[in-house]
Design a protein around this motif. Structure first.
Motif, PDB file in Angstrom:
ATOM      1  N   MET A 122      33.321  -4.612  29.442  1.00  0.00           N
ATOM      2  CA  MET A 122      32.572  -5.624  28.682  1.00  0.00           C
ATOM      3  C   MET A 122      31.227  -5.054  28.235  1.00  0.00           C
ATOM      4  N   ASP A 175      27.452  -9.027  26.107  1.00  0.00           N
ATOM      5  CA  ASP A 175      28.224 -10.171  26.577  1.00  0.00           C
ATOM      6  C   ASP A 175      28.029 -10.408  28.067  1.00  0.00           C
ATOM      7  N   ARG A 219      24.691 -12.169  28.855  1.00  0.00           N
ATOM      8  CA  ARG A 219      24.334 -13.313  28.023  1.00  0.00           C
ATOM      9  C   ARG A 219      24.109 -14.519  28.937  1.00  0.00           C
ATOM     10  N   MET A 278      26.014 -22.120  22.708  1.00  0.00           N
ATOM     11  CA  MET A 278      27.007 -22.128  23.784  1.00  0.00           C
ATOM     12  C   MET A 278      26.441 -22.758  25.047  1.00  0.00           C
ATOM     13  N   GLU A 320      33.914 -23.785  28.603  1.00  0.00           N
ATOM     14  CA  GLU A 320      34.151 -22.355  28.466  1.00  0.00           C
ATOM     15  C   GLU A 320      35.617 -22.004  28.369  1.00  0.00           C
ATOM     16  N   VAL A 378      38.330 -21.907  26.417  1.00  0.00           N
ATOM     17  CA  VAL A 378      38.606 -22.084  24.987  1.00  0.00           C
ATOM     18  C   VAL A 378      39.893 -21.371  24.618  1.00  0.00           C
ATOM     19  N   VAL A 408      41.969 -19.765  21.124  1.00  0.00           N
ATOM     20  CA  VAL A 408      41.878 -19.435  19.706  1.00  0.00           C
ATOM     21  C   VAL A 408      43.176 -19.872  19.031  1.00  0.00           C
ATOM     22  N   LEU A 435      38.406 -22.160  17.232  1.00  0.00           N
ATOM     23  CA  LEU A 435      38.217 -21.859  18.634  1.00  0.00           C
ATOM     24  C   LEU A 435      37.886 -23.199  19.262  1.00  0.00           C
ATOM     25  N   GLU A 455      35.097 -24.900  17.263  1.00  0.00           N
ATOM     26  CA  GLU A 455      34.200 -24.038  16.510  1.00  0.00           C
ATOM     27  C   GLU A 455      34.978 -23.421  15.359  1.00  0.00           C
ATOM     28  N   TYR A 457      36.603 -12.735  17.596  1.00  0.00           N
ATOM     29  CA  TYR A 457      36.566 -13.425  18.881  1.00  0.00           C
ATOM     30  C   TYR A 457      36.525 -12.459  20.059  1.00  0.00           C
ATOM     31  N   GLU A 458      36.456 -11.170  19.741  1.00  0.00           N
ATOM     32  CA  GLU A 458      36.419 -10.196  20.825  1.00  0.00           C
ATOM     33  C   GLU A 458      35.098 -10.245  21.571  1.00  0.00           C
ATOM     34  N   PHE A 459      34.045 -10.593  20.857  1.00  0.00           N
ATOM     35  CA  PHE A 459      32.723 -10.550  21.463  1.00  0.00           C
ATOM     36  C   PHE A 459      32.384 -11.920  22.021  1.00  0.00           C
ATOM     37  N   TYR A 460      31.235 -12.068  22.540  1.00  0.00           N
ATOM     38  CA  TYR A 460      30.799 -13.300  23.187  1.00  0.00           C
ATOM     39  C   TYR A 460      31.770 -13.718  24.283  1.00  0.00           C
ATOM     40  N   ASN A 461      32.351 -12.840  24.970  1.00  0.00           N
ATOM     41  CA  ASN A 461      33.323 -13.125  26.031  1.00  0.00           C
ATOM     42  C   ASN A 461      34.476 -13.974  25.511  1.00  0.00           C
ATOM     43  N   GLY A 462      34.694 -13.922  24.272  1.00  0.00           N
ATOM     44  CA  GLY A 462      35.788 -14.717  23.704  1.00  0.00           C
ATOM     45  C   GLY A 462      35.498 -16.195  23.680  1.00  0.00           C
ATOM     46  N   SER A 463      34.267 -16.581  23.957  1.00  0.00           N
ATOM     47  CA  SER A 463      34.026 -18.015  23.995  1.00  0.00           C
ATOM     48  C   SER A 463      33.294 -18.495  22.742  1.00  0.00           C
ATOM     49  N   SER A 464      33.054 -17.593  21.856  1.00  0.00           N
ATOM     50  CA  SER A 464      32.468 -18.019  20.592  1.00  0.00           C
ATOM     51  C   SER A 464      32.819 -16.967  19.549  1.00  0.00           C
TER      52      SER A 464
END
Lengths: 355, 606
Positions: free
Chosen positions: A1, A5, A8, A52, A64, A66, A68, A89, A96, B540-547
């Motif tokens: 990671m 991220d 964050r 977020m 959290e 979520v 896609v 999402l 979103e 969607y790969e970034f932001y831990n997939g949550s955004s």
């Protein structure tokens, strides 16, 4: 990671920069009456992170979870049906989406899809009807029509859903929408704040950081926190025991643009213009937005130009930037700038030779 | 007629199948009304259903007559006799009234006529002795007198002219009816094949109408069936080949050449292929050129004399010029011109204008553009021709400058020499140029036509092209519904682009050979779209997939970084490589395209 991220902040309490904004938001959300929100500010300032965190504050950790979804929407538009493909999402409580992905059909997205989503709203544990949160990204890229219909949708469904809009510049969002939202400006973090964040990450990662190194990264980052963290990580990969004069790798497209700028300064002829065009094409193929290209190019050129020319060059760059937004094909306008710049550089050179 | 027939047919069908009593009377009246117009085939059907329907009996006799006629007709299907050229005064079209009757009257070049005549004479005399190909291919533009020449020569030699006439087209309703009766649809091509087969087997059966005349026969094939695909072309080619090889009768096949501007069409290419195959089968070929200006003038003035219309020589001259070597067109124009007295007035009223402008070298052009609105063929240009005109930017040399200066004062730096072409808008119109591609092409190519030093010109051009782009972009949004607005914007944009290029390029390169490139922009746009889609997938790969993150951010920050890191995550690397591959293949493609384009669309010095 990636570190961006990994570190964050997840909740409004953990935020390192914009703590005051975060606290205000927290108060706002906990007092149950949340208006529509419009977050705006430069890229890398933490808008998304705050959004977020706000959603998490509203709905708890369930926000959290979520998924896609790639859905095709059928929209009745007059006599015909339009199929629009859009990725969303969503969690149980929020959705979103990036309406501007639909291109010129964005109008239908904000009209129909939001309507549809607002219809089936969740019921919370007490049997009270709750509301859904809709996060719309890149609102400033929506067309006029879409923004107009967004306005109507906002009014009509304000009881069922809250909109959180996110964009870089609020100047491209219509007045009508701005007045219906609580505008939250997220400033770019100061260099000190960036340094703090970097030190924080360094400590968490257990890194030894020579003094002044984070400051250099912060300076290079153009006050974008994301960028600072990204290049911090790059440096870490590049060479670990940091030295204080370690080079910070620049972005490849930025290097490319500075190459173009030196091309422009070197020789001014239609032939050279053509070569520059090919290079610009290369940038556009890689989806570097033309506005950024133009801005960066101007920045690079200003470094090389004489003081008398700077004013004029800025003027024309602004002129063409504006027209580029109105126009369709950016290359025409970038080229206008480029050739203009070349022309003036040439005039300058001639003047020098004359004197 | 078809409509009416179906109506009748329906009623008679119903009559035969179901009802006998109630609506008998009304159908009867209907039928009796339409009997004289009824088509033989239809009445055949009626006869079949005759026994059940008492009504149809009534016109059974009629049927028989018609059927007889039909059989009679069928014998001559596809081969109509044209009985001489009795010129009836009643005909109103001058084209028909003043059809050439003798060789002298033909406006076609005498040598060509002689050539064709000799050919026919030889064939008619010696057709039995030796084997020779009996097919003559005549090519030429529309209205250069191909058929007229054949007709005249036939009558001159006293030969009967048999003409292949395309059967009348079958309309859909007719077809529906026919298929229900079991008559199959035959395409024109089928009919033609059938005809050729018959001809080659039996030769031309002398017409039963005038058996006593033992004259020689000339076969004329004027209207070849249209072929739209390869298979049909092959069949047509085969049947023509058969015709060339087997026929004993002198045959003329006429090909109409279309303008080169339309050559994107398949049909014309097929026609060329057909010609080649005919020639290789041994057919002679005679190409007719457009009729000369003078002979058109001569013909026109003769017609004027006979019609006792007063048309000045100058006007005739104009008409002849406007017709572009098409005599049929010229005569029709003349008739139209004489037909409308008001037009004549306007012409004579505006006549002084061109005379004033006589000093101008392009006087004819001006006059031409004024009148071609009323008659005259609009010439078409190919897109590349037009682009070449704009890019080469040919202008008059100094001497013509004085004229313009009288009219209004232009600052010295802004004035340009007059153009050596029509108004750019007119050229655009002739080339059917659309604003967007024109602007793209100009943008891609204009720099090649500028001299080495002219960077300020390049700037001017670039800014004008930017203006054009601006105009083109506006209609995308709010105006899209209004066609009018869109059209105006489009043409304005095209005009701005073209005139901007013409104005801006004040130091063009000396004329020479340049290749026009296809706008690379189109490819760039496509591939950047594709890349964008890739990026959108990865948002969607970034932001831990949550955004989700912005496309811009990914393109400018994440992707370079990942590239730099050679990032561990296999997903990121692969997509990146994929992107690069896409880019490479695109580059390769574009290079190929460029080369092929260079060889195809060579722009020479016009």
């Amino acid at each position: 990671m990636l570190w961006v991220d990994k570190y964050r902040p997840k909740t409004l309490d953990n935020v390192l920069v914009h703590q005051d904004v975060a606290q205000n938001l927290k108060k706002l959300v906990t007092e149950q009456d949340c208006p529509h929100l419009l977050f705006y500010g430069p890229s890398g300032s933490g808008k998304k992170t705050l959004i977020m965190a706000v959603i998490r504050q509203m709905f708890g950790p369930s926000a959290e979870k979520v998924k896609v979804e790639n859905k095709t929407w059928k929209v009745e538009a007059g006599s015909r049906t339009i199929d629009i493909e859009l990725t969303t999402l969503s969690s149980t409580n929020h959705v979103e989406l990036n309406p501007s992905d639909a291109g010129f059909q964005d109008r239908y997205i904000v009209q129909e899809i939001i309507k549809e989503m607002a219809k089936n709203r969740p019921i919370d544990t007490k049997g009270k009807k709750g509301y859904k949160v809709l996060v719309l990204n890149e609102v400033d890229k929506l067309s006029r029509e879409a923004q107009h219909s967004l306005r109507r949708t906002m009014e009509k469904y304000s009881a069922y859903c809250r909109l959180i809009l996110c964009c870089n510049s609020s100047s491209k969002v219509t007045e009508a929408i701005r007045s219906r939202c609580l505008n939250v400006r997220i400033n770019a973090p100061t260099e000190e704040q960036i340094v703090n964040v970097l030190e924080f990450i360094g400590k968490k990662e257990g890194l030894k950081i020579p003094s002044g190194f984070t400051a250099r990264i912060a300076e290079k980052s153009n006050r974008s926190l994301r960028r600072a963290i990204l290049s911090f990580e790059t440096c870490r990969v590049q060479q670990y025991p940091f030295t204080s004069n370690q080079s910070i790798p620049p972005m490849d497209w930025e290097e490319y643009i500075s190459e173009i700028a030196s091309d422009i300064m070197k020789e001014q002829s239609p032939k050279r213009l053509y070569q520059v065009r090919l290079k610009l094409y290369e940038l556009l193929v890689n989806c570097i937005p033309p506005e950024i290209v133009l801005k960066r190019l101007l920045y690079e050129l200003l470094k090389k130009l004489d003081i008398e020319l700077k004013h004029e060059v800025c003027h024309w760059a602004a002129y063409y930037e504006h027209r580029m937004r109105l126009g369709q094909k950016a290359i025409f306008h970038i080229e206008g700038t480029v050739s203009g710049e070349k022309n003036r550089a040439l005039v300058k050179l001639r003047q020098k030779a004359w004197l | 007629m078809g409509k009416r027939n179906t109506l009748v047919v329906l009623s008679s069908d119903e009559e035969g199948d179901r009802s006998l009593g109630s609506n008998r009377r009304c159908t009867k009246s209907k039928l009796s009304l339409t009997v004289p117009r009824i088509n033989p085939r239809r009445s055949k059907k009626a006869r079949v259903s005759g026994p059940t329907s008492s009504v149809s009996k009534e016109f059974c006799n009629w049927d028989e007559i018609r059927l007889f006629c039909e059989d009679f007709d069928e014998k001559f299907i596809g081969c109509k006799l044209s009985p001489g050229f009795g010129r009836s005064i009643k005909k109103d079209l001058w084209v028909d009234r003043y059809k050439p009757r003798s060789l002298e009257e033909l406006a076609v070049n005498k040598k060509k006529v002689e050539e064709v005549k000799l050919w026919f004479e030889e064939r008619l005399k010696t057709s039995e002795d030796e084997f020779r190909s009996c097919v003559l291919v005549i090519t030429g533009q529309a209205g250069v007198g191909k058929s007229a020449t054949i007709h005249v020569i036939a009558s001159h030699l006293g030969a009967t002219l048999c003409e292949w006439n395309t059967p009348t087209p079958i309309i859909w309703q007719e077809h529906l009816y026919n298929s229900s009766t079991g008559i199959h649809y035959r395409s024109k091509l089928d009919e033609f094949e059938h005809f050729v087969e018959r001809i080659s087997k039996y030769g031309m059966i002398p017409s039963s109408l005038d058996k006593d005349v033992k004259s020689s026969v000339i076969l004329l094939i004027d209207d070849l069936p249209v072929t739209n695909n390869r298979a049909a072309l092959g069949r047509l080619q085969n049947s023509l080949y058969l015709l060339v090889c087997s026929t004993q009768i002198p045959t003329a096949i006429l090909f109409t050449n279309y303008g080169e501007a339309d050559s994107a069409d398949h049909t014309t290419r097929y026609l060329e292929e057909l010609q080649l195959s005919l020639e290789s089968a041994g057919a002679c070929k005679v190409a007719f050129n457009p009729i000369t200006h003078n002979s058109i003038k001569k013909t026109l003035s003769k017609i004027c004399r006979q019609e006792q219309h007063n048309v000045s020589a100058e006007q005739i001259d104009l008409i002849a010029k406007a017709s572009g070597g098409d005599i049929r067109h010229a005569i029709t124009s003349l008739q139209y011109f004489c037909f409308k007295p008001s037009l004549m007035h306007s012409l004579s009223a505006s006549n002084p204008a061109p005379t004033i402008l006589k000093e101008k070298p392009d006087k004819v052009n001006i006059a031409d553009s004024g009148f071609s609105l009323h008659f005259g063929r609009d010439e078409t240009l190919s897109l590349f021709h037009a682009l070449g005109k704009f890019l080469h930017n040919k202008r008059e040399t100094e001497n013509a400058m004085e004229l313009d200066r009288d009219e209004y004062f232009v600052r010295k730096g802004l004035s340009r020499l007059p153009l050596k072409m029509d108004a750019p808008e007119k050229v655009l119109c002739q080339a059917h140029g659309q604003a967007r591609p024109i602007a793209d092409f100009l943008h891609e190519n204009v720099q090649d036509f500028m001299s080495e030093e002219a960077i300020s010109d390049a700037w001017v051009v670039a800014s004008y092209l930017g203006d054009a782009d601006l105009l083109l972009a506006t209609f995308r949004g709010s105006f899209a519904r209004y066609n009018e607005v869109e059209n105006v914007l489009q043409s304005a944009a095209a005009s701005v682009a073209v005139r901007g290029v013409l104005f801006g390029n004040s130091h063009p390169l000396p004329p020479g050979w340049h290749a026009i490139r296809r706008p690379k922009l189109w490819q760039i746009e496509q591939s950047s779209l594709r890349n964008k889609r890739e990026i959108v997938k990865r948002r969607y790969e970034f932001y831990n997939g949550s955004s989700s993150s912005d496309v811009t951010v990914i393109a400018t920050e994440y992707t370079p970084l990942l590239k730099w890191l050679g990032y561990r995550s296999p997903g990121g690397l692969e997509t990146r490589e994929g992107n690069e591959k896409v880019g490479e293949s695109i580059d390769g493609m574009s290079l190929d395209d460029q080369e092929s384009l260079v060889s195809e669309d060579e722009i020479e010095d016009w």
